[in-house]
Design a protein around this motif. Structure first.
Motif, PDB file in Angstrom:
ATOM      1  N   UNK A 119       0.836  -1.201   0.000  1.00 26.68           N
ATOM      2  CA  UNK A 119       0.000   0.000   0.000  1.00 26.68           C
ATOM      3  C   UNK A 119       0.873   1.254   0.000  1.00 26.68           C
ATOM      4  N   UNK A 120       1.952   1.226   0.775  1.00 26.24           N
ATOM      5  CA  UNK A 120       2.890   2.351   0.800  1.00 26.24           C
ATOM      6  C   UNK A 120       3.536   2.564  -0.562  1.00 26.24           C
ATOM      7  N   UNK A 121       3.963   1.472  -1.174  1.00 26.69           N
ATOM      8  CA  UNK A 121       4.601   1.561  -2.487  1.00 26.69           C
ATOM      9  C   UNK A 121       3.632   2.120  -3.526  1.00 26.69           C
ATOM     10  N   UNK A 122       2.399   1.650  -3.475  1.00 17.48           N
ATOM     11  CA  UNK A 122       1.373   2.143  -4.391  1.00 17.48           C
ATOM     12  C   UNK A 122       1.114   3.631  -4.174  1.00 17.48           C
ATOM     13  N   UNK A 123       1.033   4.047  -2.909  1.00 18.15           N
ATOM     14  CA  UNK A 123       0.785   5.457  -2.597  1.00 18.15           C
ATOM     15  C   UNK A 123       1.929   6.336  -3.068  1.00 18.15           C
ATOM     16  N   UNK A 124       3.159   5.866  -2.910  1.00 17.77           N
ATOM     17  CA  UNK A 124       4.329   6.633  -3.346  1.00 17.77           C
ATOM     18  C   UNK A 124       4.351   6.784  -4.858  1.00 17.77           C
ATOM     19  N   UNK A 125       4.050   5.686  -5.556  1.00 12.56           N
ATOM     20  CA  UNK A 125       4.092   5.719  -7.015  1.00 12.56           C
ATOM     21  C   UNK A 125       2.973   6.571  -7.606  1.00 12.56           C
ATOM     22  N   UNK A 126       1.825   6.588  -6.926  1.00 12.62           N
ATOM     23  CA  UNK A 126       0.667   7.315  -7.448  1.00 12.62           C
ATOM     24  C   UNK A 126       0.591   8.757  -6.955  1.00 12.62           C
ATOM     25  N   UNK A 127       1.473   9.142  -6.048  1.00 14.20           N
ATOM     26  CA  UNK A 127       1.349  10.459  -5.432  1.00 14.20           C
ATOM     27  C   UNK A 127       1.599  11.592  -6.418  1.00 14.20           C
TER      28      UNK A 127
END
Length: 287
Positions: A119-127
């Motif tokens: 979830x963290x990785x997804x949030x970082x990539x989509x930010x």
């Protein structure tokens, strides 16, 4: 992506425990509290970290974590001279951030969930702009509260409202682009004399550049700022570790699993603590 751990504040709710030591160095079961926030940044693949605290405690953090090289990290330290608000961290960290994106976590926040790293990785990539993390709570008037629509879009953010229009609290984990430094510089202190993180979030929201990831069932978020929550967090960690025979927030294990350090380096760290249960655990996972 750079990482910031804000370990400031006076810890007044934990007095007299915090009269002589930072609350972020207090134990959560079998590890210092700061290990839990550091582990979240490591799980997000962040290797350049700035730890911000007050003058009296920085040396203690340096003694505990050093420069981070034993974990494959680069850890730097900076002083917050007074508790002037969370948002001041970005002004203090301007040179460290150096135009990069940044993730900030409060040192007294604990997150747990099997899929949290992804979830963290997804949030970082989509930010694009800013991303906050929400959690359903029973006492929303004690937190910054976010109201969202049926599409998961943020409608409003209110700091400690008397009549909350939602029970989704904003947790102490934030991801921002590098605009955050200039935004923080242009903030005006609130009535309590602090630069508020909520005002940064409202700025991004006004530009329609703020997203939220709501942590649902299967996730735990613990804010360890009171004696009761400190005990609850310790019991939570103890229960999980005893049932699973796996450790939560073992920063050496995370460094190894992430490829920050080699198996040989992990064995060396284990040998440094061979006379205790923590070292025995490191030795077991390094076999």
């Amino acid at each position: 992506m750079k990482g910031i751990i804000l370990a400031g504040g006076k810890g007044t709710r934990l007095f007299p425990i915090t009269k002589i030591i930072s609350k972020h160095l207090l134990p959560i079961y079998n590890k210092p509290m700061i290990y839990y926030s550091l582990s979240i940044l490591m799980l997000a693949n962040i290797k350049e970290i700035l730890l911000i605290s007050d003058e009296d405690n920085i040396k203690l953090y340096q003694n505990l974590l050093g420069d981070g090289s034993h974990l494959g990290l680069t850890i730097e330290y900076a002083e917050q001279r007074a508790p002037n608000g969370i948002a001041e961290a970005f002004i203090i960290a301007e040179k460290f951030i150096n135009g990069d994106n940044v993730t900030l976590i409060l040192g007294d926040n604990i997150f747990f969930g099997h899929t949290f790293p992804s979830l963290l990785e997804e949030a970082s990539n989509d930010n694009v702009g800013g991303t906050v993390f929400g959690y359903h709570v029973n006492n929303p008037n004690q937190f910054g509260v976010v109201e969202i629509n049926s599409c998961g879009e943020i409608l409003s953010i209110t700091e400690k409202p008397q009549n909350p229009n939602s029970n989704i609290a904003v947790t102490g984990l934030y991801i921002y682009d590098n605009d955050v430094v200039n935004i923080a510089k242009n903030l005006k202190p609130s009535k309590r004399g602090e630069l508020e993180i909520t005002d940064i979030n409202k700025h991004y929201l006004s530009q329609k550049r703020l997203k939220i990831k709501v942590l649902g069932r299967g996730f735990a978020w613990l804010d360890t700022g009171t004696p009761e929550s400190l005990l609850e967090a310790s019991l939570f960690v103890e229960t999980l570790e005893k049932r699973q025979s796996l450790k939560i927030a073992c920063i050496e294990e995370i460094a190894f699993n992430k490829g920050f350090i080699s198996k040989q380096q992990l064995k060396k760290l284990a040998n440094n603590h061979i006379d205790n249960e923590y070292g025995s655990y490191l030795k077991r996972i390094s076999q």
